[in-house]
Design a protein around this motif. Structure first.
Motif, PDB file in Angstrom:
ATOM      1  N   ILE A 145       9.983 -35.602 -37.982  1.00  0.00           N
ATOM      2  CA  ILE A 145       9.945 -34.385 -38.341  1.00  0.00           C
ATOM      3  C   ILE A 145       9.449 -33.464 -37.399  1.00  0.00           C
ATOM      4  CG2 ILE A 145       8.902 -32.687 -40.018  1.00  0.00           C
ATOM      5  CD1 ILE A 145       9.228 -35.012 -42.249  1.00  0.00           C
ATOM      6  N   CYS A 150       8.763 -27.757 -39.444  1.00  0.00           N
ATOM      7  CA  CYS A 150       8.753 -28.191 -40.990  1.00  0.00           C
ATOM      8  C   CYS A 150       7.926 -26.794 -41.535  1.00  0.00           C
ATOM      9  CB  CYS A 150       7.884 -29.217 -40.804  1.00  0.00           C
ATOM     10  SG  CYS A 150       7.642 -29.848 -42.575  1.00  0.00           S
ATOM     11  N   GLN A 151       8.485 -26.640 -42.819  1.00  0.00           N
ATOM     12  CA  GLN A 151       7.804 -25.388 -43.436  1.00  0.00           C
ATOM     13  C   GLN A 151       7.287 -26.078 -44.615  1.00  0.00           C
ATOM     14  OE1 GLN A 151       7.469 -22.221 -42.633  1.00  0.00           O
ATOM     15  NE2 GLN A 151       8.084 -23.122 -40.688  1.00  0.00           N
ATOM     16  N   ALA A 152       7.130 -27.277 -44.907  1.00  0.00           N
ATOM     17  CA  ALA A 152       6.246 -27.918 -45.929  1.00  0.00           C
ATOM     18  C   ALA A 152       6.953 -27.628 -47.254  1.00  0.00           C
ATOM     19  CB  ALA A 152       5.023 -27.746 -45.758  1.00  0.00           C
ATOM     20  N   CYS A 153       8.415 -27.493 -47.553  1.00  0.00           N
ATOM     21  CA  CYS A 153       9.017 -27.095 -48.651  1.00  0.00           C
ATOM     22  C   CYS A 153       9.090 -28.370 -49.702  1.00  0.00           C
ATOM     23  CB  CYS A 153      10.502 -26.781 -48.379  1.00  0.00           C
ATOM     24  SG  CYS A 153      11.420 -28.163 -47.682  1.00  0.00           S
ATOM     25  N   MET A 154       8.688 -29.711 -49.166  1.00  0.00           N
ATOM     26  CA  MET A 154       8.541 -30.978 -49.713  1.00  0.00           C
ATOM     27  C   MET A 154       9.812 -31.682 -50.243  1.00  0.00           C
ATOM     28  SD  MET A 154       5.319 -30.199 -52.253  1.00  0.00           S
ATOM     29  CE  MET A 154       3.825 -30.449 -51.402  1.00  0.00           C
ATOM     30  N   CYS A 163      12.306 -33.100 -48.584  1.00  0.00           N
ATOM     31  CA  CYS A 163      12.302 -34.396 -47.969  1.00  0.00           C
ATOM     32  C   CYS A 163      11.447 -35.595 -48.647  1.00  0.00           C
ATOM     33  CB  CYS A 163      12.300 -34.460 -46.587  1.00  0.00           C
ATOM     34  SG  CYS A 163      10.667 -33.906 -46.324  1.00  0.00           S
ATOM     35  N   HIS A 218       4.947 -31.989 -42.703  1.00  0.00           N
ATOM     36  CA  HIS A 218       5.239 -33.263 -43.227  1.00  0.00           C
ATOM     37  C   HIS A 218       5.381 -34.376 -42.295  1.00  0.00           C
ATOM     38  CE1 HIS A 218       5.411 -31.431 -46.929  1.00  0.00           C
ATOM     39  NE2 HIS A 218       5.920 -32.112 -47.676  1.00  0.00           N
ATOM     40  N   CYS A 268      16.828 -31.807 -45.561  1.00  0.00           N
ATOM     41  CA  CYS A 268      16.114 -30.708 -45.168  1.00  0.00           C
ATOM     42  C   CYS A 268      17.056 -29.573 -45.064  1.00  0.00           C
ATOM     43  CB  CYS A 268      15.518 -31.065 -43.754  1.00  0.00           C
ATOM     44  SG  CYS A 268      14.613 -29.710 -42.966  1.00  0.00           S
ATOM     45  N   PHE A 287      15.760 -24.780 -41.928  1.00  0.00           N
ATOM     46  CA  PHE A 287      14.706 -25.402 -41.077  1.00  0.00           C
ATOM     47  C   PHE A 287      15.011 -26.335 -40.221  1.00  0.00           C
ATOM     48  CE2 PHE A 287      12.554 -24.488 -45.924  1.00  0.00           C
ATOM     49  CZ  PHE A 287      12.155 -23.171 -45.139  1.00  0.00           C
TER      50      PHE A 287
HETATM   51  S1  SF4 Z   1      12.385 -30.817 -46.012  1.00  0.00           S
HETATM   52 FE1  SF4 Z   1      10.925 -29.267 -45.951  1.00  0.00          FE
HETATM   53  S2  SF4 Z   1       8.909 -30.518 -45.793  1.00  0.00           S
HETATM   54 FE2  SF4 Z   1      10.580 -31.838 -45.120  1.00  0.00          FE
HETATM   55  S3  SF4 Z   1      10.873 -31.728 -43.052  1.00  0.00           S
HETATM   56 FE3  SF4 Z   1      12.329 -30.089 -43.875  1.00  0.00          FE
HETATM   57  S4  SF4 Z   1      11.139 -28.433 -44.076  1.00  0.00           S
HETATM   58 FE4  SF4 Z   1       9.743 -29.937 -43.729  1.00  0.00          FE
END
Ligand code: SF4
Ligand code: SF4
Length: 241
Positions: free
Chosen positions: A157, A162-166, A168, A185, A202, A206
């Motif tokens: 990652i 990464c925008q920490a959308c959770m 994944c 993450h 993902c 992002f």
């Molecule tokens: S799914 Fe969301 S939390 Fe996981 S790597 Fe992509 S942006 Fe980050």
């Protein structure tokens, strides 16, 4: 109950536990009582396992698969006695091949960790139905397996994206993603089974999950640096919303 239930992991586990040979007995091909025809799956798995054994230096004759009916007691006795003699002739696992016991243990441990990955990569071939025994040896080639195991894919990652959308973390089947609100993450490479779900999941806006092949995975971002600082929206923009 069904030879189709014999997973690649079971065979490798038996060798890891020091078994000198593994025999899989299944019903005759094309005589399965179920539409699944699991014995073809068992055959494909055994053919794959033999190539993996060659890759790590083990004699593939230590694994044998045969198909017969429960009425063929004499055939079963003959096959088992022939296989027993073959395994005795090959000698103890690893020693017969001249592989150091510790080296063999670590090679088997490494391959066992990759079983889900190997199964995902070869899912189509593993589900095929080989009618002609002349095609058995061509289903998997040694070169193909050598390449697969030397260019193992990893997932990473990108902390910048990464925008920490959770998403994944929610989809990962083995909880290999360290996830917390507003935190970049991180994939725990020890737990990851390389299924690629996070890569698919993902969101494209992002695209934070990267596929890495044949290269080392960058070290994870230290915990204290994982908090995502989000820019506050300008007042004008807020008013428009
Ligand atoms: S799914 Fe969301 S939390 Fe996981 S790597 Fe992509 S942006 Fe980050
Ligand atoms: S590839 Fe992604 S989803 Fe699959 S096990 Fe690894 S971290 Fe989890």
């Amino acid at each position: 109950m069904c030879s189709g239930r014999v997973d690649l992991e079971f065979v490798l586990r038996a060798f890891s536990n020091g078994m000198d040979g593994v025999f899989i007995g299944g019903c005759r091909l094309n005589e399965c009582n179920y539409i699944t025809h699991g014995n073809y799956h068992a055959l494909n798995m055994a053919l794959l396992c033999k190539k993996i054994m060659e890759h790590i230096g083990l004699n593939p004759d230590r694994l044998r698969i045969e198909f017969m009916s429960s009425a063929e007691g004499i055939l079963f006795a003959e096959v088992m006695s022939e296989f027993g003699n073959k395994v005795r002739e090959l000698g103890p696992l690893g020693k017969g091949e001249g592989i150091d016991q510790n080296e063999l243990k670590s090679k088997l441990a490494e391959i066992r960790k990759l079983v889900p990955y190997i199964k995902v990569v070869h899912q189509e071939k593993l589900a095929s139905r080989l009618e002609n025994p002349e095609h058995y040896d061509k289903l998997f080639t040694k070169d193909e397996i050598d390449k697969l195991l030397s260019e193992v894919i990893s997932y990473y990652i990108d902390p910048e994206k990464c925008q920490a959308c959770m998403t994944c973390a929610k989809r990962c089947p083995v909880e290999a993603i360290l996830s917390a609100k507003n935190q970049v993450h991180v994939i725990d490479q020890e737990k990851c089974i390389k299924c690629g779900t996070c890569f698919e999941a993902c969101p494209p806006k992002f695209s934070a999950v990267t596929k890495i092949s044949g290269e080392p995975v960058p070290p994870p971002l230290p915990e204290e640096k994982r908090t995502i600082v989000r820019k506050k929206k300008e007042k004008g923009e807020k008013d428009k919303e």
